[in-house]
Design an enzyme around this catalytic site. Sequence first.
Site, PDB file in Angstrom:
ATOM      1  CD  GLU A 119      -2.912  -1.118   2.376  1.00 39.54           C
ATOM      2  OE1 GLU A 119      -2.754  -0.257   3.265  1.00 39.54           O
ATOM      3  OE2 GLU A 119      -3.789  -1.996   2.445  1.00 39.54           O
ATOM      4  CD  GLU A 128      -3.813  -5.697   3.847  1.00 38.88           C
ATOM      5  OE1 GLU A 128      -4.637  -4.859   4.280  1.00 38.88           O
ATOM      6  OE2 GLU A 128      -2.592  -5.529   3.881  1.00 38.88           O
TER       7      GLU A 128
HETATM    8  O1  IFM Z   1      -4.311  -2.840   9.247  1.00 38.93           O
HETATM    9  C1  IFM Z   1      -4.275  -2.356   7.941  1.00 38.93           C
HETATM   10  C2  IFM Z   1      -3.084  -2.911   7.195  1.00 38.93           C
HETATM   11  O2  IFM Z   1      -1.894  -2.582   7.824  1.00 38.93           O
HETATM   12  C3  IFM Z   1      -3.032  -2.349   5.792  1.00 38.93           C
HETATM   13  N1  IFM Z   1      -4.293  -2.486   5.122  1.00 38.93           N
HETATM   14  C4  IFM Z   1      -5.474  -2.086   5.813  1.00 38.93           C
HETATM   15  C5  IFM Z   1      -5.522  -2.745   7.191  1.00 38.93           C
HETATM   16  C6  IFM Z   1      -6.811  -2.364   7.940  1.00 38.93           C
HETATM   17  O3  IFM Z   1      -6.905  -0.996   8.111  1.00 38.93           O
END
Ligand code: IFM
Length: 441
Positions: free
Chosen positions: A166, A349
């Site tokens: 990210e 994710e």
């Molecule tokens: O916890 C975060 C993660 O570190 C990166 N993506 C989003 C998740 C939830 O906010």
Amino acid sequence: MRRADFPQDFLWGVSTSAFQIEGAVREDGRGPSVWDTFCATPGKIADGANADIACDHYHRWESDLELLSGLGAGAYRFSVAWPRVCPQGAAPVNAAGLDFYDRLVDRLCAAGIEPVCTLYHWDTPQPLEDAGGWLNRETAYRFAEYAAVVGARLADRVGKWIPLNEPMVETLYGYATGEYAPGRTLLFGALPAACHQHLAHGLAVGALRAAGARAVGTANNHSPIWALGDSPADHAAAGVLDALINRLFSDPVLLGSYPEELLPYLPEGYAEDLPVIAAPLDFYGVNYYEPQGAAAPSPGSPLPFDLPPIEGYPRTNNDSPIVPDGLREFLVALRERVGPTLPPVYLTENGCSGVDEPDADGRIADEHRIAFLDAHLRALREAMDAGVDVRGYLVWSLLDNFEWSKGYAPRFGLVHVDYASQRRTPKDSYHWLRGFLGGRE
Ligand code: IFM
């Protein structure tokens, strides 16, 4: 949804990140990261929390992996803590740090779980930040050196590599608005940090391939952008937000270009790095949580958009609107825009937070998470039916963990962590996913 609704070789798993779970921030030669510094700065983290202990995973990793194999997961996405392996950013290498991940990867392989290794989940070694962090182009070269070190040790066993997690969040929250480490508030002046992370990605892809990596991809956070208003100004605002959140991060790697409207903010010579940045990938990782609303800016705003909340949907305790169809919408639009050169997609994710406290019997009845995951799997299936080549789905997250500036209140885990005792309790969603995947009782 049932597992049989997806291809037989579909990859199922869970994701975590080092800083959010490991703790042990001063052990075995680990150096400080920007997040240690940020946590120590008063007022930055809710309730003044820090991640010095977090889930104590550095000491409890073996029993945490037991939970993972009990689930029936086929893959585990973890991140290597850069300051554990290279406390200064590159040489010298801290052997004890590298050994930790070597043992972890060995154990995953022995359990038949594919290691998916992220090299950077925001924990920049502090000495690199002191030299300018991601605003300094040199950081990209230090990252490539670090990637080569980890690749040389683990590439024989890691199934998939993700150089950076990210970069959107790091750029916009870390350097533009300052809500996240390193806490810079540069607004559009933050964009060179995106270019240098892209360069780091491209250089690391080369370093990992040279080390024999099997597959290299990304993990980009994406959101469909909804204009919340009908005026041309609302739509123009949504276009700029889409450029900032989505296209600034997808297009350099997938299309070898930056969004036209952001070119004035990029550093001189940015285009020369594009051939490195756009090196072909084996997969494109998408992290999906929610859509974002945009509207024309209020008078006097320093930004070219307002960010009104999306109304009319249930929200998580982290205040995210729950919009499963946004996942289908984003993936289908990405496939249409990029075309057939879009590599196979993995959901690297997806998940939601909740309050998730045990009831009187110790049970954590997180039906909200089961409904969230089921609805998002349905949306994913619809995207696949519409022609998007999706190959896997990783839940965020295995354990409740340190949710950055929000501290420990948003609980994202399939497994509850009692932070005082470090006791792990699988939630109902863990049992549900185990049933879905056919894990053992
Ligand atoms: O916890 C975060 C993660 O570190 C990166 N993506 C989003 C998740 C939830 O906010």
